[in-house]
Design a protein around this motif. Structure first.
Motif, mmCIF file in Angstrom:
data_model
loop_
_atom_site.group_PDB
_atom_site.id
_atom_site.type_symbol
_atom_site.label_atom_id
_atom_site.label_comp_id
_atom_site.label_asym_id
_atom_site.label_seq_id
_atom_site.Cartn_x
_atom_site.Cartn_y
_atom_site.Cartn_z
ATOM 1 N N UNK A 119 0.769 -1.011 0.113
ATOM 2 C CA UNK A 119 0.009 -0.059 0.001
ATOM 3 C C UNK A 119 0.919 1.302 0.080
ATOM 4 N N UNK A 120 0.299 2.308 -0.695
ATOM 5 C CA UNK A 120 1.227 3.371 -0.833
ATOM 6 C C UNK A 120 0.860 4.602 0.431
ATOM 7 N N UNK A 164 -4.090 -13.764 8.725
ATOM 8 C CA UNK A 164 -4.328 -13.444 7.165
ATOM 9 C C UNK A 164 -5.299 -14.594 6.974
ATOM 10 N N UNK A 165 -6.400 -14.086 6.245
ATOM 11 C CA UNK A 165 -7.600 -14.909 5.875
ATOM 12 C C UNK A 165 -7.663 -14.966 4.447
ATOM 13 N N UNK A 209 -7.088 -11.165 2.952
ATOM 14 C CA UNK A 209 -7.417 -10.187 3.923
ATOM 15 C C UNK A 209 -6.588 -10.186 5.166
ATOM 16 N N UNK A 210 -5.941 -8.939 5.456
ATOM 17 C CA UNK A 210 -5.107 -8.998 6.744
ATOM 18 C C UNK A 210 -6.122 -8.266 7.924
ATOM 19 N N UNK A 211 -6.209 -9.092 8.780
ATOM 20 C CA UNK A 211 -7.171 -8.447 9.878
ATOM 21 C C UNK A 211 -6.177 -8.314 11.213
ATOM 22 N N UNK A 265 -9.332 -3.905 9.635
ATOM 23 C CA UNK A 265 -9.276 -4.910 8.231
ATOM 24 C C UNK A 265 -8.567 -4.111 7.227
ATOM 25 N N UNK A 266 -7.600 -4.484 6.470
ATOM 26 C CA UNK A 266 -7.067 -3.735 5.353
ATOM 27 C C UNK A 266 -7.841 -3.937 4.192
#
Length: 877
Positions: free
Chosen positions: A459-460, A540-541, A566-568, A623-624
């Motif tokens: 991500x920037x 990590x899902x 998904x990273x939670x 959550x990202x």
């Protein structure tokens, strides 16, 4: 007459002060003289000769100059500190001196490295009296300021060039481009390397279309495939220069086993650094350990001025380097952010805390020591939570394996310019860049053009840590002077609201986050941390989307398709770092010289552990944004196995090990996770937005990968079901724990039997040739483990970390046993019973010196001596 002082006397003194008299030497690199030529033999102009600043030039520098002068593309792969920069500077300055219109572009992977090398360019320019300006296209620099009239050299990062090729001033610079120099090019590997390859092709394609004919010069660490790598990264055929003419002052390599006493070891390092006037660079795999050790010493007045820190995200990294360069002694705690090319100069000691994940990285780190005088490298094995060495560290603690680490085959730098997931984006962007220049589009349209995306796959978003009082006073301007600039992941795991951390010896607590269009401000206040810190909890899902049909091979099923990652972030733990000497009986801190507790008579022990104090879960997990990628999913029929969880975990390890061997990828491009709620199903996915094609090729070549996995699980390097680094263990495991918190088991024997059934073959394990320890002396751990440990240590010459890893017992416990037990007793068919005195060499050359009562001392070749260990007492005559 006074005897000449040994050139390594101060290093040997440092070694004694830190490790005592029993330090294990792993390797000695002998000094070698330089091979040089006179500068006058090369025909340089007076200005270039003055800029170079030396009367003689190394042989490889001269070869690079000749190739550049002849118009060739070049890749320089000589070792660290061999003068690679001096190899290409003269050729570039000469061309720009001869052609008043020519320009040169220097590309560096890190901002700090670009700034460091720009200083060297400026020095060369000043000495030679060259008139042109040198621009710096890093960070917040603007195109109009950098590519200004009179600027003929520019240092840049690939990230800045990526989106600037439509700018008229950049096009003007490229239209006269004579050289593009890629320093530390080996950092462009895997997904990042493939993105940079696409960007470099756009630069070269546009420059040629504008009328330039640039030469490409690459400077890289030693890699296994330099010519192939240069072609994949840039699209040109480069001539390799690999034979260094630089002098080697010599280097000593030692095993730095602190025997379970980390505080004593690091105190000794800090003290010995000052006593012997040495600079020490300590490399760590993780940020947290480097930062906490630094903060520990920065907070102590006697050490504060001698502790330094360098890692990604810290503020004023150039200032920190300058401070360390000026210092006469001290210790810099660093991560691999310092590995790539940043020059420190008079550095003689390097400590490598844990195997860094590749031979290339290890050699880069070790190469920082002893550039102008003999150097010392201490290899410190990394320990797990139980105090047992990690598999890779135990493996390389053996002198034979360590020699292979230093001199054996090195990894290939893998990049894929034609990656089907990435190259269409670059083609579309190239079309837009050509259109802006009024040129016909060079590629058939495949996808619509993206204006911007991050070459590094992250991500920037920008995160900066600032004091709340500074934010209230200066507002958004405070973002330009941060305490720290963590990446997105570290912001969520180390700088979340409520986080406690220490920086430069000062404790802080995070109050809140303030989001702004220029970045997210993480507002903190000063706080008495008292060794407290927090660690974020995250998961990590993996959710399948559009997976293909299951393919079956007996009890194994597999499929490939698209998944959503998904990273939670679910909360955090509050921990206290314990870094002290204590009595294990009464928890009292003893005096420096106490060996036994003066209060209760208990044992004194060093502790350097993270003690969990509490756990805090968020009401609403963070959550990202999810991202799509491709994945290979593998499932095992649990009904066919006695230990299905262990087999699934072992197979995941094996596929992570063998996939980079068979599929063109960097090991960091492939991540893994178990399916939620299923311990026998796991995913191997491309850890890159949109995918890289790695898992797709692994799916297509799965049969070959399974045969390679069977070969590894059949190795006889160890008998323990947990395996070792030579067979099934990996240096990093993505899913080491079960949902219950227990460590996931591994079982190489059950996995071998499973793979034999899947592939329909039977493998007869063969003994490893030249194995460190013959298989018949590695039985399962007996109840009398001290005798087993003594046999491996004394009789067979294994290192303490190796024995610790094989037996699963912390090295401090083994060392304590060794210190209190009588010598090992041996029996010989001819000489009877004797006492072990000492051992020499390793493997098949292992010799032992044994005292036999009535016979005397005998030096025996272990492989032919028929010695057996006995617990019966032997009384020497």
């Amino acid at each position: 007459m006074l005897l000449a002082r040994s050139p390594t006397a101060h290093l040997e003194g440092f070694l004694r002060d830190t490790l005592g008299g029993g330090a294990a030497r792993l390797h000695v690199e002998e000094p070698q003289p330089a091979r040089t030529l006179g500068v006058g033999e090369l025909g340089w102009s007076p200005a270039v000769a003055r800029g170079f600043g030396f009367d003689r030039v190394y042989a490889h520098q001269a070869e690079v100059y000749r190739l550049m002068h002849g118009g060739q593309h070049v890749i320089v792969t000589t070792p660290t500190a061999s003068g690679k920069t001096g190899a290409f500077f003269p050729g570039v300055f000469e061309r720009l001196e001869r052609d008043p219109q020519a320009t040169a572009l220097f590309v560096y992977p890190l901002v700090a490295l670009g700034q460091d090398q720009r200083d060297k360019l400026l020095t060369f320019r000043e000495r030679g009296g060259f008139a042109w300006d040198i621009g710096s296209f890093h960070g917040a620099a603007q195109v109009a300021d950098v590519f200004a009239p009179g600027v003929r050299m520019v240092t840049a990062t690939p990230d800045k060039l990526h989106w600037s090729l439509t700018q008229p001033r950049v096009r003007e610079f490229l239209s006269k481009l004579s050289f593009i120099v890629l320093d530390e090019a080996h950092t462009y590997r895997g997904g990042f390397g493939s993105e940079v390859a696409g960007m470099l092709r756009r630069v070269l394609e546009l420059a040629r279309a504008l009328g330039a004919t640039p030469q490409v010069i690459l400077s890289t660490a030693t890699i296994g495939n330099p010519a192939e790598f240069a072609r994949e990264l840039t699209g040109v055929d480069a001539v390799e220069v690999s034979e260094s003419g630089a002098a080697k002052p010599g280097k000593l390599y030692y095993l730095a086993d602190h025997r379970g006493q980390p505080r004593r070891f690091w105190n000794a390092v800090m003290d010995a650094s000052s006593r012997h006037g040495l600079k020490v660079l300590a490399f760590f795999r993780g940020r947290s350990r480097a930062a906490r050790l630094y903060s520990t010493y920065r907070a102590q007045p006697q050490y504060a001025g001698r502790a330094h820190l360098y890692m990604a995200g810290t503020s004023d990294r150039e200032g920190r380097l300058s401070e360390f360069r000026r210092a006469k002694s001290g210790v810099m705690f660093a991560t691999n952010a310092l590995e790539a090319g940043v020059d420190i100069g008079d550095l003689e000691v390097v400590i490598i805390d844990g195997y860094p994940g590749s031979r290339m990285a290890f050699r880069q780190m070790a190469g920082r020591a002893g550039r102008v005088a003999p150097g010392l490298v201490l290899y410190l094995p990394s320990l797990n939570e139980q105090g047992v060495p990690q598999p890779a560290d135990a493996f390389y603690s053996n002198a034979g394996n360590f020699l292979d680490l230093l001199t054996g085959p090195i990894e290939k730098a893998v990049v894929e310019s034609g990656n089907p997931y990435l190259s269409p984006k670059h083609h579309a962007r190239a079309n837009e860049e050509f259109r802006s220049a009024g040129l016909p589009e060079p590629h058939a349209p495949e996808v619509s053009a993206q204006k911007y995306w991050n070459l590094r796959g992250e991500g920037s978003q920008k995160f900066v840590v600032v004091e709340a009082a500074d934010w209230e006073k200066r507002g958004v301007a405070a973002l330009d002077m941060p305490l720290e600039s963590p990446s997105q992941h570290y912001a969520f795991t180390e700088k979340h609201e409520g986080a406690v951390f220490t920086l430069d010896g000062q404790g802080y607590k995070v109050l809140r986050w303030e989001k702004h269009r220029d970045g997210t401000a993480i507002l903190v206040e000063r706080f008495d941390a008292a060794n407290l810190f927090t660690r974020g909890l995250y998961a990590t899902i993996v959710t399948p989307r559009g997976m293909g049909e299951w393919q079956r091979r007996g009890p194994l099923a597999f499929r490939h398709g698209e998944v959503v990652i998904r990273r939670r972030y679910t909360g955090y733990q509050m921990l206290r770092q314990v870094f002290e000497r204590v009595c294990v009986a009464c928890d009292r801190e003893p005096g420096e010289t106490e060996r036994v507790c003066a209060k209760c008579g208990g044992r004194i022990q060093d502790r350097m552990q993270d003690h969990r104090l509490s756990e805090h879960l968020y009401d609403d997990p963070i959550e990202l944004p999810p991202f799509r990628t491709s994945a290979l999913e593998i499932g095992i029929d649990a009904r066919t196995l006695e230990r299905p969880t262990a087999v699934a975990h072992t197979l995941k390890h094996l596929l992570q090990k063998v996939t980079p061997e068979r599929v063109a990828c960097d090991e960091n491009d492939l991540a893994g996770a178990f399916r939620d709620g299923h311990d026998t199903y796991f995913y191997l996915y491309d850890d890159w937005l949109g995918g890289l094609g790695v898992s797709r090729r692994a799916y297509e070549q799965l049969d070959d990968l399974l045969h390679r996995a069977l070969h590894l699980s059949s190795k006889t390097c160890c008998k323990a079901p947990e395996g070792c680094y030579a067979c099934i263990a990996v240096s990093r495991c993505f899913a080491p724990f079960l949902p219950s918190g227990e460590r996931r088991p591994t079982d190489k024997h059950a996995t071998r039997a499973f793979l034999e059934g899947v592939l329909g073959v039977t493998v007869t394990p063969e003994a490893e040739t030249g194995a460190d320890v013959p298989p018949d002396i590695l039985p399962d751990l007996p109840p009398s483990w001290p005798l087993q440990a003594r046999e491996l240590l004394d009789l067979h010459g294994l290192s303490l970390p190796e024995v610790s890893a094989r037996l699963g017992i912390p090295s401090r416990e083994i060392q304590r046993m060794v210190d209190t037990k009588t010598p090992l007793r041996l029996k010989h068919p001819k000489f009877g019973e004797g006492v072990f005195l000492s051992g020499f060499h390793q493997g098949e050359r292992r010799e032992v010196l044994v005292y036999f009562p009535g016979v005397g001392q005998k030096r025996l070749l272990l492989a032919h001596a028929s010695l057996t260990v006995t617990e019966g007492a032997v009384t020497p005559a």
